[in-house]
Design a protein around this motif. Structure first.
Motif, PDB file in Angstrom:
ATOM      1  N   ALA A  40       0.834  -1.205   0.000  1.00 14.83           N
ATOM      2  CA  ALA A  40       0.000   0.000   0.000  1.00 14.83           C
ATOM      3  C   ALA A  40       0.870   1.257   0.000  1.00 14.83           C
ATOM      4  N   LEU A  41       1.954   1.237   0.772  1.00 12.74           N
ATOM      5  CA  LEU A  41       2.854   2.386   0.819  1.00 12.74           C
ATOM      6  C   LEU A  41       3.526   2.595  -0.536  1.00 12.74           C
ATOM      7  N   ASP A  42       3.952   1.512  -1.165  1.00 15.75           N
ATOM      8  CA  ASP A  42       4.595   1.611  -2.479  1.00 15.75           C
ATOM      9  C   ASP A  42       3.667   2.232  -3.519  1.00 15.75           C
ATOM     10  N   ALA A  43       2.368   1.964  -3.382  1.00 13.34           N
ATOM     11  CA  ALA A  43       1.393   2.448  -4.359  1.00 13.34           C
ATOM     12  C   ALA A  43       0.844   3.834  -4.020  1.00 13.34           C
ATOM     13  N   SER A  44       1.297   4.425  -2.927  1.00 13.80           N
ATOM     14  CA  SER A  44       0.780   5.720  -2.478  1.00 13.80           C
ATOM     15  C   SER A  44       1.596   6.871  -3.052  1.00 13.80           C
ATOM     16  N   ASP A  45       0.962   8.028  -3.108  1.00 13.87           N
ATOM     17  CA  ASP A  45       1.642   9.222  -3.590  1.00 13.87           C
ATOM     18  C   ASP A  45       2.557   9.834  -2.533  1.00 13.87           C
ATOM     19  N   ALA A  46       2.245   9.572  -1.259  1.00 11.00           N
ATOM     20  CA  ALA A  46       3.048  10.157  -0.182  1.00 11.00           C
ATOM     21  C   ALA A  46       2.783   9.415   1.123  1.00 11.00           C
ATOM     22  N   LEU A  47       3.734   9.522   2.030  1.00 15.52           N
ATOM     23  CA  LEU A  47       3.590   9.023   3.396  1.00 15.52           C
ATOM     24  C   LEU A  47       3.405  10.227   4.305  1.00 15.52           C
ATOM     25  N   ALA A  48       2.319  10.250   5.068  1.00 14.66           N
ATOM     26  CA  ALA A  48       2.054  11.341   6.006  1.00 14.66           C
ATOM     27  C   ALA A  48       2.289  10.842   7.428  1.00 14.66           C
ATOM     28  N   LEU A  49       3.195  11.510   8.147  1.00 18.31           N
ATOM     29  CA  LEU A  49       3.524  11.176   9.528  1.00 18.31           C
ATOM     30  C   LEU A  49       3.241  12.368  10.424  1.00 18.31           C
ATOM     31  N   GLU A  50       3.184  12.113  11.737  1.00 24.81           N
ATOM     32  CA  GLU A  50       3.047  13.231  12.678  1.00 24.81           C
ATOM     33  C   GLU A  50       4.178  14.222  12.438  1.00 24.81           C
ATOM     34  N   TYR A  51       5.409  13.715  12.355  1.00 27.07           N
ATOM     35  CA  TYR A  51       6.552  14.519  11.920  1.00 27.07           C
ATOM     36  C   TYR A  51       7.686  13.573  11.558  1.00 27.07           C
ATOM     37  N   ASP A  52       8.630  14.077  10.791  1.00 24.88           N
ATOM     38  CA  ASP A  52       9.781  13.294  10.348  1.00 24.88           C
ATOM     39  C   ASP A  52      10.935  13.567  11.307  1.00 24.88           C
ATOM     40  N   ILE A  96       9.685   7.844  -1.789  1.00 26.76           N
ATOM     41  CA  ILE A  96       8.288   8.226  -1.549  1.00 26.76           C
ATOM     42  C   ILE A  96       8.289   9.523  -0.737  1.00 26.76           C
ATOM     43  N   GLU A  97       7.507  10.489  -1.166  1.00 21.25           N
ATOM     44  CA  GLU A  97       7.454  11.778  -0.477  1.00 21.25           C
ATOM     45  C   GLU A  97       6.956  11.605   0.961  1.00 21.25           C
ATOM     46  N   ILE A  98       7.599  12.300   1.894  1.00 21.38           N
ATOM     47  CA  ILE A  98       7.176  12.290   3.295  1.00 21.38           C
ATOM     48  C   ILE A  98       6.564  13.648   3.632  1.00 21.38           C
ATOM     49  N   ARG A  99       5.365  13.627   4.168  1.00 21.85           N
ATOM     50  CA  ARG A  99       4.693  14.855   4.580  1.00 21.85           C
ATOM     51  C   ARG A  99       4.478  14.836   6.085  1.00 21.85           C
ATOM     52  N   GLU A 100       4.555  15.999   6.696  1.00 22.97           N
ATOM     53  CA  GLU A 100       4.367  16.118   8.138  1.00 22.97           C
ATOM     54  C   GLU A 100       2.979  16.675   8.444  1.00 22.97           C
ATOM     55  N   ILE A 101       2.243  15.968   9.284  1.00 19.53           N
ATOM     56  CA  ILE A 101       0.916  16.420   9.696  1.00 19.53           C
ATOM     57  C   ILE A 101       1.051  17.517  10.745  1.00 19.53           C
ATOM     58  N   GLU A 102       2.031  17.372  11.625  1.00 13.40           N
ATOM     59  CA  GLU A 102       2.336  18.390  12.634  1.00 13.40           C
ATOM     60  C   GLU A 102       3.758  18.873  12.347  1.00 13.40           C
ATOM     61  N   SER A 103       4.610  18.840  13.342  1.00 16.35           N
ATOM     62  CA  SER A 103       6.036  19.128  13.171  1.00 16.35           C
ATOM     63  C   SER A 103       6.744  18.718  14.452  1.00 16.35           C
ATOM     64  N   GLY A 104       8.052  18.506  14.345  1.00 18.11           N
ATOM     65  CA  GLY A 104       8.814  18.168  15.535  1.00 18.11           C
ATOM     66  C   GLY A 104       8.788  19.287  16.552  1.00 18.11           C
ATOM     67  N   GLN A 105       8.861  20.525  16.075  1.00 18.25           N
ATOM     68  CA  GLN A 105       8.849  21.670  16.979  1.00 18.25           C
ATOM     69  C   GLN A 105       7.503  21.778  17.696  1.00 18.25           C
ATOM     70  N   PHE A 106       6.410  21.528  16.975  1.00 23.26           N
ATOM     71  CA  PHE A 106       5.086  21.568  17.592  1.00 23.26           C
ATOM     72  C   PHE A 106       4.986  20.540  18.715  1.00 23.26           C
ATOM     73  N   GLN A 107       5.426  19.299  18.446  1.00 28.65           N
ATOM     74  CA  GLN A 107       5.305  18.247  19.454  1.00 28.65           C
ATOM     75  C   GLN A 107       6.179  18.537  20.664  1.00 28.65           C
ATOM     76  N   LEU A 108       7.399  19.014  20.420  1.00 29.46           N
ATOM     77  CA  LEU A 108       8.305  19.296  21.533  1.00 29.46           C
ATOM     78  C   LEU A 108       7.769  20.431  22.399  1.00 29.46           C
ATOM     79  N   LYS A 109       7.240  21.465  21.767  1.00 29.69           N
ATOM     80  CA  LYS A 109       6.664  22.583  22.514  1.00 29.69           C
ATOM     81  C   LYS A 109       5.481  22.112  23.352  1.00 29.69           C
ATOM     82  N   MET A 110       4.661  21.229  22.783  1.00 31.21           N
ATOM     83  CA  MET A 110       3.507  20.705  23.500  1.00 31.21           C
ATOM     84  C   MET A 110       3.938  19.863  24.704  1.00 31.21           C
ATOM     85  N   LEU A 111       4.863  18.938  24.479  1.00 32.23           N
ATOM     86  CA  LEU A 111       5.265  18.001  25.523  1.00 32.23           C
ATOM     87  C   LEU A 111       5.991  18.673  26.682  1.00 32.23           C
TER      88      LEU A 111
END
Length: 287
Positions: A40-52, A150-165
């Motif tokens: 499924a990942l191979d056939a997708s246009d992009a991978l979306a993660l919380e952050y890379d 495969i393109e990686i997209r961020e739904i949030e960002s590392g800075q956002f998560q670190l600031k939150m935590l």
């Protein structure tokens, strides 16, 4: 082998998205997921993660201003020490473990308690349960995507998560540190291990029960702190994750959407809210 929860999301006009509930630690089982997931990942246009995480670490190394900002999340900027923000007995107990686990250095006494908590969690997870953040599903998927271009997209960002935590109240950070030390309340290594084992089995009902809010054994003060934790970690973020998921579905692209398991199965998680929005969410049988 691990057979985690994996969903196909479809819309009335042919929209399609893959949805995987991830877990941020792992062992050898997270390195070899079922072939249906990779196909499924191979056939997708992009991978979306919380952050890379790899991209975030590289950005910190290359951008001095970002590095200073990130440092400001970990440390108290008013010059105060960790000891001034938590109970004295808890501080001494945590300090001993921090030193014994090799996580203490000259700057440790100026770190926020939640950073101590994270270090202790990682130590226990590795020593007691052989679980490592390096084997977390998000990181491994990102590595696979990079190797397959495969393109990686961020739904949030590392800075956002670190600031939150690191932005939790002192009282909540103290409770999280106590959980790391004593193995109860929320976020303990033992609880993470139990959730990981359920994640590997992919039992939807058992996982829904495991992540359900159970505050029956908490004091009234602990319940208030848990509400703070849940709002930051789940409620507010789930709204954003739904909006981003819908935007991908309506874009005409097929995106492989991989976020923490709780963001899928909570009452206000993506499985329920996408269905409420009119999409079909189908659990894929990997067994």
């Amino acid at each position: 082998k691990a057979t985690p929860l994996f969903y196909k999301v479809s819309g009335p006009n042919g929209q399609q998205m893959w949805l995987l509930g991830t877990i941020h630690v792992g062992d050898s089982r997270t390195s070899y997921l079922p072939k249906e997931i990779y196909n499924a990942l191979d056939a997708s246009d992009a991978l979306a993660l919380e952050y890379d995480s790899k991209a975030f670490d590289e950005a910190i190394e290359e951008d001095e201003k970002l590095a200073q900002t990130v440092s400001g999340y970990y440390f108290y900027t008013d010059g105060s020490t960790t000891a001034k923000h938590i109970d004295a007995a808890l501080y001494e107990k945590a300090l001993k473990l921090l030193k014994a686990s090799g996580n203490h250095n000259i700057n440790a006494s100026y770190l926020k308690p939640v950073v101590w908590s994270n270090s202790i969690d990682n130590f226990f997870q590795k020593q007691l349960y052989q679980l490592s953040p390096d084997q977390g599903v998000d990181s491994l998927l990102a590595h696979y995507a990079r190797s397959a271009n495969i393109e990686i997209r961020e739904i949030e960002s590392g800075q956002f998560q670190l600031k939150m935590l690191t932005g939790y109240s002192d009282a909540l950070q103290e409770m999280l540190l106590e959980a790391s030390m004593e193995g109860h309340i929320i976020g303990s290594p033992a609880a993470t291990f139990e959730l990981f084992e359920l994640w590997c089995k992919g039992d939807e009902d058992a996982l829904r029960k495991a992540i359900a809010d159970d505050t029956s054994d908490m004091t009234e003060e602990e319940k208030k702190l848990y509400e703070e934790y849940n709002k930051a970690m789940s409620t507010d973020r789930n709204k954003t994750m739904l909006d981003v998921a819908k935007s991908y579905l309506e874009s005409g692209e097929t995106v492989f959407y991989a976020v923490g398991l709780a963001h899928l199965l909570a009452e206000d998680g993506l499985v329920n809210t996408l269905r409420d929005a009119g999409y079909t969410v189908e659990l894929i049988d990997l067994k």
